[in-house]
Design a protein around this motif. Structure first.
Motif, mmCIF file in Angstrom:
data_model
loop_
_atom_site.group_PDB
_atom_site.id
_atom_site.type_symbol
_atom_site.label_atom_id
_atom_site.label_comp_id
_atom_site.label_asym_id
_atom_site.label_seq_id
_atom_site.Cartn_x
_atom_site.Cartn_y
_atom_site.Cartn_z
ATOM 1 N N HIS A 144 -9.875 1.371 15.838
ATOM 2 C CA HIS A 144 -9.385 -0.002 16.010
ATOM 3 C C HIS A 144 -8.510 -0.097 17.256
ATOM 4 C CE1 HIS A 144 -7.177 -3.736 15.321
ATOM 5 N NE2 HIS A 144 -6.052 -3.027 15.357
ATOM 6 N N PHE A 145 -7.557 0.815 17.379
ATOM 7 C CA PHE A 145 -6.647 0.736 18.526
ATOM 8 C C PHE A 145 -7.368 1.051 19.837
ATOM 9 C CE2 PHE A 145 -3.439 1.275 15.107
ATOM 10 C CZ PHE A 145 -2.782 0.072 15.328
ATOM 11 N N HIS A 149 1.958 3.630 3.882
ATOM 12 C CA HIS A 149 3.054 2.902 4.518
ATOM 13 C C HIS A 149 4.342 3.729 4.471
ATOM 14 C CE1 HIS A 149 0.430 -0.679 3.427
ATOM 15 N NE2 HIS A 149 0.465 -0.676 4.748
ATOM 16 N N TYR A 172 2.140 3.157 18.156
ATOM 17 C CA TYR A 172 1.637 2.586 16.907
ATOM 18 C C TYR A 172 1.521 3.705 15.875
ATOM 19 C CZ TYR A 172 -0.043 -1.295 19.873
ATOM 20 O OH TYR A 172 -0.148 -2.340 20.754
ATOM 21 N N THR A 208 0.157 4.575 12.482
ATOM 22 C CA THR A 208 -0.682 4.224 11.322
ATOM 23 C C THR A 208 -1.540 5.420 10.935
ATOM 24 O OG1 THR A 208 -2.788 3.585 12.348
ATOM 25 C CG2 THR A 208 -1.042 1.925 12.371
ATOM 26 N N SER A 216 4.924 -1.570 8.675
ATOM 27 C CA SER A 216 3.907 -2.628 8.705
ATOM 28 C C SER A 216 3.049 -2.779 7.447
ATOM 29 C CB SER A 216 2.992 -2.428 9.924
ATOM 30 O OG SER A 216 3.770 -2.341 11.100
ATOM 31 N N PRO A 217 3.694 -3.027 6.302
ATOM 32 C CA PRO A 217 2.921 -3.241 5.074
ATOM 33 C C PRO A 217 2.313 -4.652 5.053
ATOM 34 C CG PRO A 217 5.260 -3.488 4.636
ATOM 35 C CD PRO A 217 5.139 -3.100 6.086
ATOM 36 N N ASN A 218 1.567 -4.934 4.007
ATOM 37 C CA ASN A 218 0.907 -6.229 3.890
ATOM 38 C C ASN A 218 1.541 -7.054 2.769
ATOM 39 O OD1 ASN A 218 -0.990 -5.500 5.924
ATOM 40 N ND2 ASN A 218 -2.005 -4.218 4.391
ATOM 41 N N ASP A 255 5.907 0.527 16.645
ATOM 42 C CA ASP A 255 5.287 -0.347 15.648
ATOM 43 C C ASP A 255 5.025 0.548 14.438
ATOM 44 O OD1 ASP A 255 3.014 -1.358 14.143
ATOM 45 O OD2 ASP A 255 2.444 -2.648 15.814
ATOM 46 N N ASP A 308 -3.966 -8.043 17.273
ATOM 47 C CA ASP A 308 -3.442 -6.896 18.027
ATOM 48 C C ASP A 308 -3.615 -7.085 19.529
ATOM 49 O OD1 ASP A 308 -1.940 -4.881 16.763
ATOM 50 O OD2 ASP A 308 -3.678 -4.327 15.559
ATOM 51 N N HIS A 361 5.007 -4.845 12.003
ATOM 52 C CA HIS A 361 3.843 -5.721 12.201
ATOM 53 C C HIS A 361 3.247 -6.029 10.817
ATOM 54 C CE1 HIS A 361 0.659 -7.219 14.967
ATOM 55 N NE2 HIS A 361 -0.213 -6.822 14.055
ATOM 56 N N GLY A 414 1.501 -7.528 7.637
ATOM 57 C CA GLY A 414 0.261 -8.283 7.416
ATOM 58 C C GLY A 414 0.584 -9.543 6.625
ATOM 59 N N GLN A 456 -7.255 4.239 11.601
ATOM 60 C CA GLN A 456 -7.214 3.086 12.506
ATOM 61 C C GLN A 456 -7.354 3.474 13.980
ATOM 62 O OE1 GLN A 456 -4.609 -0.181 11.607
ATOM 63 N NE2 GLN A 456 -4.192 0.569 9.529
ATOM 64 N N TYR A 467 -7.889 -9.204 12.595
ATOM 65 C CA TYR A 467 -6.893 -8.155 12.852
ATOM 66 C C TYR A 467 -6.884 -7.746 14.329
ATOM 67 C CZ TYR A 467 -4.489 -3.674 11.722
ATOM 68 O OH TYR A 467 -3.619 -2.616 11.634
HETATM 69 N N1 ARG Z 1 -0.769 -3.851 8.219
HETATM 70 C C1 ARG Z 1 -1.556 -2.743 8.662
HETATM 71 C C2 ARG Z 1 -1.942 -1.879 7.469
HETATM 72 O O1 ARG Z 1 -1.366 -1.982 6.418
HETATM 73 C C3 ARG Z 1 -0.829 -1.873 9.666
HETATM 74 C C4 ARG Z 1 -0.460 -2.555 10.956
HETATM 75 C C5 ARG Z 1 -0.226 -1.571 12.073
HETATM 76 N N2 ARG Z 1 0.159 -2.182 13.298
HETATM 77 C C6 ARG Z 1 -0.665 -2.893 14.117
HETATM 78 N N3 ARG Z 1 -0.166 -3.391 15.220
HETATM 79 N N4 ARG Z 1 -1.927 -3.067 13.823
HETATM 80 O O2 ARG Z 1 -2.873 -1.088 7.585
#
Ligand code: ARG
Length: 585
Positions: free
Chosen positions: A348-349, A136, A339, A341, A125-127, A122, A321, A162, A164, A345, A317
C-alpha cells in the motif's frame, strides 16, 4: 560517529598517507569493532584491500601502517595479526577520561544532532468503532519508542495518529446507531455503547442481513460526505466514544500522540484527484479513476491500477494517504515521514509513494519510510486470540500483565519475608506489568513475528524488562545501603579501571551514543534493548566480581561512579523505550 571511532579513523587515515604518500589520502581505513574482544576493541582491515593496489603482501602493508600510526594517547601499542589485521585496544586511562566526561554531563555525553530534522511519526492509528487490536499495540509501542529516540537526539518530531475515522463503514454504523440507540442522538452523554466491538458486529450483521438497512447505510454515507448536520453529529458521537477507549490505553502506556484522522484530509481529496489528472497520471477504468502503477502487475501480467476514486465517486484509503503525504510535506514541512504499521501494508505504501513521486510531490531529500512489523502469535504459534477465538482486548491484555506481575511480586515478598504497603505493591506491579509487555515487543527484531508469553516477559531472568529494572534497583540498593548520594560523587576522583569486568563495563557504557544513532538510522528499537540487556549483564558481572562499598578509596568511589553511570544509562535508555524505572522492587 562516536568520538573514539572518529579519532581512530583520523589517525589511521594520517598513517596511510605517512606510509604510502599523498595519493592515499581519503582512503577508507576500514575500521570496525573487533570481531573478537580477545584481539582488542577495534580492527582495521585496510591492509588487506590496499595490498593488491600496492603490490605488497598485506602483512607488510599492515606493519608499515602501524609504524606510522600515532595512537599512543588512545590505545595500547597496535598489533598486526593473521593475514594483516591491525588490532587496536583502548587504554584504561583513555576510557577513564571518557567516562569522567560523561559523568558530569546530564545527557551522558550524547550531543543533540547538528542538523535536526522535521520528522513525522505516523503510528498507533486505530479505527473508530473497532477495538484496537494487538497490531495497533505493536504500532503504538514501536512508534512511541522511535519518536522518543528521535526527540532525544534533538529532532523536531510530530507524532500523528492517523485514525480510521472516515469511510463507508460509517454509513452502516450511523444507521445502526439511529436504530439501536436513538436516544444517544438527542441526549448528551447518553451514548454508552459499552463494548464497541459488539456494536460494530451487530451493525455489520444488520448490514449483511437486511437490504433496506444496506440502502439506508448507503444514503447515510452520502449525507456524511455532504456534511449533513444530523449525520455529522452521529459520526461525532461514535468518534468521541472510541476516543475515550483509545485514551484509556494511551494513559496506561504513557503515550503522547496528536490525532489527525482520515476525516481531516476529506476536504482535500477532490484536489488530489485533480492534481493527478493535471499531472497526466489519471486513467478512467470501468468508471473508476486510477493510476497505473509501474512495476506492479496482476496475476495475468497486466498493469495494476491504484484506484483513487471509485465509480460511485467515493474515495478510499489510498486517496487519503496521497492527501496525507502531500499535506505533510507541503504544510508540515516534514523531511522524514515514518509510517509504523504491520508488514501487510508495505505494498500500500510503496504504491501510494510511487504515485506521489510521479506527481512531483516528494522533493529530493525527503525520506518516506515504512516501519513494518510482524504478527503477534499465541503460544500455539497462531495469531494471538482469546480462548474463545476473539481478538484480545488490549485493556484486558494489559490488566492481565499487571495482575500477573502482582502475583509474582506477592510470592517473592513472601519468600523474602518482606512487608510492603499496598501502595508499593500496586505501583511496582503496574510498572513491571506494563514494562514487560512493552519490552517483550521492542526487544524482538520488529520485522519478525513473536510469541506472546506472559511467563517469559515477566521473568526476572533473561532479556526481559524485570531483569533490566532489577539491575537498576541494585544500584539504588547500593546507594541506600552505603548512604551514598550519587550526585555528590566527586568528579575529581579519578576513575580506575583495573579488573576485567570494570573494563568491559566501561567500554560498554561508552557505546550508548553509537547505539542511539543506529536506532535513529534504521529504526530498530531492539538494538537499544540488546544494548541495555548487555549493559545489565556486564554490570551484574562487575557487581559479582568487584566489591564496591567494601573497597578501599580511591577504588570505592571509582566503582560507585561506574555503578551510577550504569544506572543513569539504564534509566535514560529505558525511558527511550517508554519504560519507567523503579527505586525498589
Ligand atoms: N488505520 C490503519 C489500520 O488500522 C492504519 C493507518 C496507518 N497510517 C496511514 N497513514 N495509513 O490498519
Amino acid at each position: 560517529m562516536n568520538a573514539t571511532i572518529a579519532h581512530l579513523h583520523d589517525r589511521l587515515a594520517q598513517a596511510l598517507v605517512a606510509a604510502f604518500g599523498r595519493e592515499w589520502s581519503g582512503t577508507d581505513p576500514m575500521l570496525v569493532p573487533a570481531s573478537n574482544p580477545k584481539f582488542g576493541d577495534y580492527q582495521s582491515n585496510v591492509a588487506l584491500s590496499l595490498a593488491k593496489h600496492l603490490g605488497q603482501p598485506p602483512r607488510a602493508v599492515a606493519e608499515a601502517v602501524v609504524q606510522h600510526l600515532d595512537v599512543a594517547d588512545l590505545c595500547e601499542p597496535p598489533t598486526v595479526a593473521g593475514p594483516g589485521f591491525i588490532n587496536l585496544t583502548l587504554k584504561p586511562e583513555y576510557l577513564a577520561a571518557q567516562l569522567q566526561q560523561i559523568q558530569t554531563d546530564e545527557r551522558l555525553g550524547i550531543a543533540p544532532v547538528k542538523q535536526p530534522q522535521r520528522v513525522i511519526v505516523d503510528f498507533s492509528s486505530p479505527n473508530i468503532a473497532k477495538e484496537m487490536h494487538v497490531g495497533h499495540l505493536r504500532s503504538t509501542i514501536i512508534g512511541d519508542s522511535i519518536a522518543r529516540v528521535l526527540e532525544f537526539l534533538g529532532h523536531d518530531v510530530l507524532r500523528l495518529n492517523h485514525v480510521g475515522d472516515w469511510g463507508t463503514q460509517f454509513g452502516m454504523l450511523i444507521t445502526y446507531l439511529r436504530e439501536a440507540y436513538p436516544e444517544a442522538l438527542v441526549t448528551a452523554n447518553a451514548l454508552a455503547l459499552g463494548d464497541l466491538t459488539t456494536f460494530y458486529k451487530q451493525a455489520k450483521q444488520r448490514f449483511d442481513e437486511d437490504e433496506a438497512f444496506r440502502e439506508a447505510s448507503r444514503l447515510e454515507v452520502v449525507e456524511l460526505q455532504s456534511g449533513n448536520e444530523d449525520t455529522l453529529r452521529a459520526w461525532n458521537l461514535l468518534c468521541e466514544q472510541s476516543r475515550i477507549a483509545f485514551q484509556e490505553i494511551y494513559d496506561l502506556l504513557d503515550i503522547r500522540i496528536t490525532e489527525r484522522g482520515e476525516s481531516f484530509y476529506n476536504p482535500l481529496l477532490p484536489g488530489v484527484v485533480e492534481d493527478l489528472e493535471k499531472a497526466g497520471l489519471l486513467v478512467e477504468d470501468q468508471g473508476a479513476k486510477c493510476v497505473f502503477l509501474e512495476g506492479y502487475t496482476n496475476k495475468d501480467g497486466e498493469p495494476l491500477p491504484l484506484i483513487v476514486q471509485k465509480s460511485d465517486g467515493g474515495y478510499n484509503y489510498a486517496t487519503t494517504d496521497l492527501a496525507a503525504v502531500r499535506y505533510r510535506i507541503q504544510q508540515d514541512h516534514a523531511e522524514r515521514i515514518i509510517y509504523v504499521t504491520d508488514a501487510g501494508q508495505a505494498n500500500h505504501f510503496a504504491q501510494v509513494w510511487q504515485v506521489a513521486r510521479r506527481a512531483g510531490w516528494i522533493p529530493d531529500g525527503v525520506e518516506l519510510v515504512h516501519v513494518p512489523f510482524g504478527v503477534v502469535q499465541g503460544e500455539d504459534g497462531k495469531k494471538f486470540k482469546t480462548r474463545s477465538g476473539d481478538t484480545v482486548r488490549l485493556r484486558d491484555l494489559l490488566d492481565e500483565a499487571v495482575a500477573r506481575a502482582r502475583a509474582d511480586l506477592e510470592t517473592r515478598l513472601q519468600d523474602e519475608g518482606r512487608q510492603e504497603t499496598d501502595e508499593f505493591i500496586a505501583h511496582v506491579a503496574q510498572v513491571v506489568g506494563i514494562s514487560a509487555v512493552k519490552y517483550a515487543d521492542l526487544s524482538q527484531n520488529r520485522t519478525s513475528n513473536y510469541i506472546f508469553s506472559y511467563d517469559k516477559m515477566l521473568s526476572l531472568q533473561g532479556n526481559t524488562a524485570p531483569y533490566l529494572l532489577y539491575a537498576y534497583v541494585r544500584v539504588q540498593g547500593i546507594s541506600r545501603k552505603g548512604g551514598i548520594d550519587f550526585q555528590q560523587l566527586g568528579a575529581e576522583v579519578p576513575i580506575q579501571l583495573q579488573e576485567e569486568t570494570e573494563l568491559t563495563l566501561a567500554k560498554h557504557l561508552l557505546l550508548f551514543d553509537e547505539v542511539l544513532s543506529a536506532v535513529a538510522a534504521d529504526l530498530l528499537p531492539n538494538r537499544l534493548c540488546q544494548y541495555l540487556f548487555e549493559l545489565s549483564q556486564k554490570f551484574n558481572q562487575f557487581y559479582d566480581r568487584c566489591p564496591i562499598l567494601q573497597a578501599e578509596e580511591p577504588q570505592r568511589t571509582s566503582r560507585l561512579v561506574l555503578a551510577d553511570l550504569t544506572a543513569r544509562t539504564l534509566k535514560q535508555g529505558l525511558s527511550l523505550l517508554g519504560i519507567a524505572v523503579l527505586e525498589r522492587m
